[in-house]
Design a protein around this motif. Structure first.
Motif, PDB file in Angstrom:
ATOM      1  N   HIS A 516       6.638  22.229 -32.568  1.00 23.17           N
ATOM      2  CA  HIS A 516       6.542  23.044 -31.353  1.00 23.17           C
ATOM      3  C   HIS A 516       7.346  24.325 -31.562  1.00 23.17           C
ATOM      4  O   HIS A 516       8.546  24.279 -31.832  1.00 23.17           O
ATOM      5  CB  HIS A 516       7.095  22.275 -30.156  1.00 23.17           C
ATOM      6  CG  HIS A 516       6.624  22.805 -28.839  1.00 23.17           C
ATOM      7  ND1 HIS A 516       6.837  24.104 -28.425  1.00 23.17           N
ATOM      8  CD2 HIS A 516       5.938  22.207 -27.820  1.00 23.17           C
ATOM      9  CE1 HIS A 516       6.310  24.284 -27.226  1.00 23.17           C
ATOM     10  NE2 HIS A 516       5.764  23.152 -26.833  1.00 23.17           N
ATOM     11  N   ASN A 533      12.914  24.248 -23.875  1.00 24.09           N
ATOM     12  CA  ASN A 533      11.594  24.837 -24.095  1.00 24.09           C
ATOM     13  C   ASN A 533      11.648  26.230 -23.492  1.00 24.09           C
ATOM     14  O   ASN A 533      11.559  26.407 -22.276  1.00 24.09           O
ATOM     15  CB  ASN A 533      10.500  24.001 -23.438  1.00 24.09           C
ATOM     16  CG  ASN A 533       9.103  24.501 -23.781  1.00 24.09           C
ATOM     17  OD1 ASN A 533       8.909  25.675 -24.137  1.00 24.09           O
ATOM     18  ND2 ASN A 533       8.113  23.625 -23.666  1.00 24.09           N
ATOM     19  N   ARG A 536       9.276  27.590 -20.888  1.00 27.26           N
ATOM     20  CA  ARG A 536       9.391  27.147 -19.489  1.00 27.26           C
ATOM     21  C   ARG A 536      10.634  27.727 -18.816  1.00 27.26           C
ATOM     22  O   ARG A 536      10.567  28.221 -17.688  1.00 27.26           O
ATOM     23  CB  ARG A 536       9.441  25.619 -19.430  1.00 27.26           C
ATOM     24  CG  ARG A 536       8.191  24.949 -19.949  1.00 27.26           C
ATOM     25  CD  ARG A 536       8.295  23.433 -19.726  1.00 27.26           C
ATOM     26  NE  ARG A 536       7.174  22.724 -20.311  1.00 27.26           N
ATOM     27  CZ  ARG A 536       7.011  21.398 -20.263  1.00 27.26           C
ATOM     28  NH1 ARG A 536       7.921  20.652 -19.630  1.00 27.26           N
ATOM     29  NH2 ARG A 536       5.976  20.823 -20.831  1.00 27.26           N
ATOM     30  N   GLU A 581       4.933  12.760 -25.394  1.00 25.25           N
ATOM     31  CA  GLU A 581       4.035  13.721 -26.036  1.00 25.25           C
ATOM     32  C   GLU A 581       3.916  15.018 -25.248  1.00 25.25           C
ATOM     33  O   GLU A 581       3.730  16.086 -25.832  1.00 25.25           O
ATOM     34  CB  GLU A 581       2.651  13.084 -26.224  1.00 25.25           C
ATOM     35  CG  GLU A 581       2.616  11.971 -27.246  1.00 25.25           C
ATOM     36  CD  GLU A 581       1.209  11.481 -27.508  1.00 25.25           C
ATOM     37  OE1 GLU A 581       0.279  12.005 -26.853  1.00 25.25           O
ATOM     38  OE2 GLU A 581       1.036  10.583 -28.355  1.00 25.25           O
ATOM     39  N   LYS A 582       3.994  14.950 -23.937  1.00 25.55           N
ATOM     40  CA  LYS A 582       3.817  16.185 -23.159  1.00 25.55           C
ATOM     41  C   LYS A 582       4.951  17.178 -23.393  1.00 25.55           C
ATOM     42  O   LYS A 582       4.798  18.369 -23.101  1.00 25.55           O
ATOM     43  CB  LYS A 582       3.677  15.869 -21.678  1.00 25.55           C
ATOM     44  CG  LYS A 582       4.896  15.235 -21.038  1.00 25.55           C
ATOM     45  CD  LYS A 582       4.595  14.991 -19.558  1.00 25.55           C
ATOM     46  CE  LYS A 582       5.797  14.397 -18.837  1.00 25.55           C
ATOM     47  NZ  LYS A 582       5.502  14.176 -17.407  1.00 25.55           N
ATOM     48  N   LEU A 585       4.475  17.646 -28.102  1.00 21.91           N
ATOM     49  CA  LEU A 585       3.291  18.278 -28.692  1.00 21.91           C
ATOM     50  C   LEU A 585       3.007  19.619 -28.024  1.00 21.91           C
ATOM     51  O   LEU A 585       3.020  19.724 -26.785  1.00 21.91           O
ATOM     52  CB  LEU A 585       2.076  17.365 -28.557  1.00 21.91           C
ATOM     53  CG  LEU A 585       2.210  15.982 -29.214  1.00 21.91           C
ATOM     54  CD1 LEU A 585       0.927  15.185 -29.026  1.00 21.91           C
ATOM     55  CD2 LEU A 585       2.547  16.112 -30.683  1.00 21.91           C
ATOM     56  N   PRO A 586       2.740  20.661 -28.811  1.00 20.36           N
ATOM     57  CA  PRO A 586       2.455  21.981 -28.224  1.00 20.36           C
ATOM     58  C   PRO A 586       1.003  22.098 -27.781  1.00 20.36           C
ATOM     59  O   PRO A 586       0.095  21.508 -28.376  1.00 20.36           O
ATOM     60  CB  PRO A 586       2.757  22.936 -29.384  1.00 20.36           C
ATOM     61  CG  PRO A 586       2.440  22.139 -30.612  1.00 20.36           C
ATOM     62  CD  PRO A 586       2.791  20.711 -30.292  1.00 20.36           C
ATOM     63  N   HIS A 587       0.792  22.881 -26.736  1.00 17.62           N
ATOM     64  CA  HIS A 587      -0.564  23.223 -26.310  1.00 17.62           C
ATOM     65  C   HIS A 587      -1.007  24.504 -27.020  1.00 17.62           C
ATOM     66  O   HIS A 587      -0.193  25.218 -27.616  1.00 17.62           O
ATOM     67  CB  HIS A 587      -0.605  23.414 -24.791  1.00 17.62           C
ATOM     68  CG  HIS A 587      -0.182  22.189 -24.034  1.00 17.62           C
ATOM     69  ND1 HIS A 587      -0.938  21.047 -23.975  1.00 17.62           N
ATOM     70  CD2 HIS A 587       0.948  21.927 -23.313  1.00 17.62           C
ATOM     71  CE1 HIS A 587      -0.322  20.132 -23.255  1.00 17.62           C
ATOM     72  NE2 HIS A 587       0.834  20.645 -22.837  1.00 17.62           N
ATOM     73  N   SER A 588      -2.271  24.790 -26.923  1.00 14.99           N
ATOM     74  CA  SER A 588      -2.804  25.955 -27.641  1.00 14.99           C
ATOM     75  C   SER A 588      -2.214  27.265 -27.130  1.00 14.99           C
ATOM     76  O   SER A 588      -2.090  28.245 -27.871  1.00 14.99           O
ATOM     77  CB  SER A 588      -4.335  25.982 -27.528  1.00 14.99           C
ATOM     78  OG  SER A 588      -4.719  26.014 -26.163  1.00 14.99           O
ATOM     79  N   GLU A 589      -1.824  27.306 -25.837  1.00 18.47           N
ATOM     80  CA  GLU A 589      -1.295  28.554 -25.283  1.00 18.47           C
ATOM     81  C   GLU A 589       0.200  28.736 -25.521  1.00 18.47           C
ATOM     82  O   GLU A 589       0.775  29.771 -25.124  1.00 18.47           O
ATOM     83  CB  GLU A 589      -1.566  28.606 -23.768  1.00 18.47           C
ATOM     84  CG  GLU A 589      -0.897  27.518 -22.957  1.00 18.47           C
ATOM     85  CD  GLU A 589      -1.735  26.252 -22.863  1.00 18.47           C
ATOM     86  OE1 GLU A 589      -1.359  25.349 -22.085  1.00 18.47           O
ATOM     87  OE2 GLU A 589      -2.761  26.180 -23.577  1.00 18.47           O
ATOM     88  N   GLU A 590       0.852  27.751 -26.167  1.00 15.34           N
ATOM     89  CA  GLU A 590       2.292  27.866 -26.388  1.00 15.34           C
ATOM     90  C   GLU A 590       2.639  29.037 -27.301  1.00 15.34           C
ATOM     91  O   GLU A 590       3.677  29.681 -27.127  1.00 15.34           O
ATOM     92  CB  GLU A 590       2.824  26.568 -27.012  1.00 15.34           C
ATOM     93  CG  GLU A 590       2.702  25.338 -26.128  1.00 15.34           C
ATOM     94  CD  GLU A 590       3.711  25.323 -24.985  1.00 15.34           C
ATOM     95  OE1 GLU A 590       4.576  26.204 -24.955  1.00 15.34           O
ATOM     96  OE2 GLU A 590       3.624  24.418 -24.136  1.00 15.34           O
TER      97      GLU A 590
END
Length: 612
Positions: A516, A533, A536, A581-582, A585-590
């Protein structure tokens, strides 16, 4: 038999006389004919004479045959026959010598008899299939032929199985008989106390017992609940909240080897990710124990003892697995020595160690890392005297290359080091005075290049961003210090991008998530774990967990998949935490969100945005 030989000889003589008379009649001139030269014997007569001669047995061979089959009385009767045969041969030679060329004598070999073994081989004839005339017209005959063939094959298969079963039964009976005989013959001999002690102290027995103990311990430490209800009935939801992002999983400790020792470093094996390497300093309450200890823990099994135990006579300040040789463990000691252990060896002491000389380190080594590729890699070590050494893993007696890290003739006391992903030349170091430096191993700018000032106490942790994804953020790095802060840096700027000031005590270590790009974790002397993070929030961590013991946490390490945290404290305990995991794990928009966050940070410290 003698009478038969005589009769044959008489018949031969008579036939020869007839041939002589016939020849004389042919040679006699007819009345009134002109005398001619002697007419040669015809080819037919020549062939007949040769055949007769060949049919006459040799007297010597005849005698031998007669002597082997008859008694002495019969030999006396055959002697005259032999004389007549010799005379007959002379007459034949005289009569044929003039008109015919002499033919070579016929020789006979006496047969040689020998014993031989006769083997009977039963070769099955090839199957011959005949198709009647109605094969192509009448299907009933075809079906019947198929059924017959299937029945025949089935019968053959049953017969074969029956024979195999009988063979197996016979073998079992033989084996049982052999076992009974062996049991009867074996006589147990009682060993003396000296023999028992000799076996227990032998190296082979120790190696065997150590390996067997590990296997048995793994098997006994993993009980299986055969009545586990997968339907979920009777299970409570307490302790497993969906909102819980960080959960304690296990604790690794050993009464003898980790008690009253501080965890000084962590590393994970790339080939075997379940293996955790931890180094420890000395135990002041046990002066007779080794000062430096390195333990390899296995988190795959529930066993409570370490998988491997290694030690040396100086506290181990840092340790790591050899990146391309997973069985090799490298360590940097407080005395300045570089040591190497081998998990394949049966001994716990180092198999190699560097000398305590001016050509190597003479101050505590806090930084150790293997860089390079499979075919070209080196061990990089830096001591608190600012000396960098490059080593070959095959030979620790002398460093291959050395470099003095100095800033304006001032020696830099290095406390931490970090290389970017895939980098072998450029790296970052943290110092005791709180300044961070970018350095190079080779080239025109070998040594210290730039300084990053911002901390007001010794740098305790340093890590570069190694996340791989839609963007490259390898220019980012974070640092921790005893000034109670964690700072975020960009190697293109000399000032920190942001300072995270929520800690209430020394921050001993900080590490980026390996997957991440915006997540990192830190630990402090109050026993608190913070996970940030920055996409955020940059003021409050997304997770802040206070341990129950409130013991100082001094080292932290992420797992390769980014779903686990390994944390060590000053009492020698290692805590394993699982991350949801939330958060992990990174999302595509991170990646885009991090780029925007960095631009905002840059705008706060400079008036012109810096493209990243």
């Amino acid at each position: 038999m003698a009478d038969d030989v005589k009769s044959k000889l008489e018949a031969k003589k008579k036939r020869l006389e007839e041939l002589k008379q016939a020849r004389l009649q042919r040679n006699k001139p007819a009345p009134g004919a002109v005398p001619k030269s002697t007419t040669p014997v015809s080819q037919t007569d020549h062939i007949d004479v040769d055949r007769l001669i060949s049919d006459i047995p040799d007297a010597r061979h005849t005698n031998n045959n007669i002597q082997t089959s008859l008694n002495d009385s019969i030999d006396n009767n055959v002697a005259p026959a032999n004389n007549d045969l010799n005379n007959l041969n002379k007459n034949i030679n005289n009569s044929v010598a003039t008109p015919l060329p002499t033919s070579p004598p016929v020789r006979y070999r006496q047969p040689v008899l020998a014993m031989c073994e006769m083997k009977v081989v039963d070769i099955q004839p090839a199957e011959h299939i005949e198709y009647p005339k109605w094969t192509q017209t009448d299907e009933s005959h075809l079906q019947q032929a198929i059924k017959d063939k299937e029945e025949r094959l089935r019968a053959e298969e049953e017969e074969r199985k029956k024979k195999e079963e009988e063979h197996v039964k016979v073998n079992e009976v033989v084996i049982e008989e052999d076992k009974d005989k062996e049991e009867e013959e074996v006589v147990l001999q009682e060993l003396s106390d000296e023999q028992k002690q000799q076996i227990l102290s032998s190296q082979d027995f120790r190696s065997f017992f150590d390996t067997a103990a590990r296997v048995v311990e793994k098997a006994l430490s993993d009980p299986i609940d055969i009545a586990f209800p997968y339907s979920g009935e009777g299970l409570s939801d307490s302790g497993d909240n969906a909102d819980e992002l960080l959960r304690a999983s296990r604790v690794f400790e050993d009464e003898r080897w980790t008690r009253n020792r501080s965890v000084t470093s962590f590393d994970l094996n790339e080939k075997y990710p379940e293996l955790i390497l931890a180094s420890y300093n000395n135990n002041e309450e046990a002066p007779n124990e080794p000062e430096g200890v390195v333990l390899v823990w296995n988190k795959k099994f529930s066993k409570t003892s370490p998988e491997y135990i290694f030690h040396c006579q100086s506290p181990v300040m840092c340790a790591c697995f050899a990146r391309f040789q997973p069985n090799l463990i490298l360590g940097g000691t407080y005395s300045g020595q570089i040591v190497a252990w081998d998990m394949r060896a049966s001994k716990r002491t180092p198999i190699q160690r560097s000398p305590l000389s001016a050509s190597a380190h003479t101050h505590p080594v806090f930084c150790l890392q293997v860089v390079g590729t499979q075919n070209a890699h080196n061990l990089i070590s830096i001591a608190t005297d600012g000396k960098l050494c490059s080593w070959s893993l095959d030979m620790l007696s002398q460093p291959q290359d050395t470099l003095e890290l100095q800033q304006k003739t001032k020696t830099v006391a290095v406390t931490s080091m970090s290389f970017s992903l895939g980098e072998v030349n450029n790296f970052l170091v943290g110092s005791e005075e709180g300044t961070l430096y970018s350095c190079s191993r080779h080239g025109n700018k070998a040594g210290i290049n730039e300084a990053f000032e911002g901390h007001h106490g010794p740098v305790t942790g340093l890590d570069c961003n190694k996340a791989v994804g839609q963007g490259d953020f390898s220019h980012l790095f974070v640092s921790s210090s005893t000034d109670w802060t964690v700072k975020l840096w960009n190697n293109k700027l000399s000032k920190p991008l942001h300072s995270f000031d929520n800690a209430n005590d020394y921050v001993f270590d900080v590490k980026w998530s390996p997957i991440h790009p915006a997540v990192f974790a830190s630990v402090d002397a109050m026993g608190r774990i913070d996970i940030w993070n920055i996409n955020r929030d940059t003021e409050v961590p997304v997770v802040s967990l206070q341990t129950n013991t409130r013991t100082a946490l001094n080292r932290i390490q992420w797992s390769a998949n980014g779903k686990e945290l390994h944390i060590g404290d000053c009492d020698g305990k290692i805590y394993l935490y699982e991350i949801k995991e939330k958060l992990a794990l990174p999302h595509s928009e991170e990646w885009k969100a991090l780029n925007d966050t960095l631009n905002e940070m840059v705008q706060r410290i400079t008036e012109v945005p810096l493209a990243v």
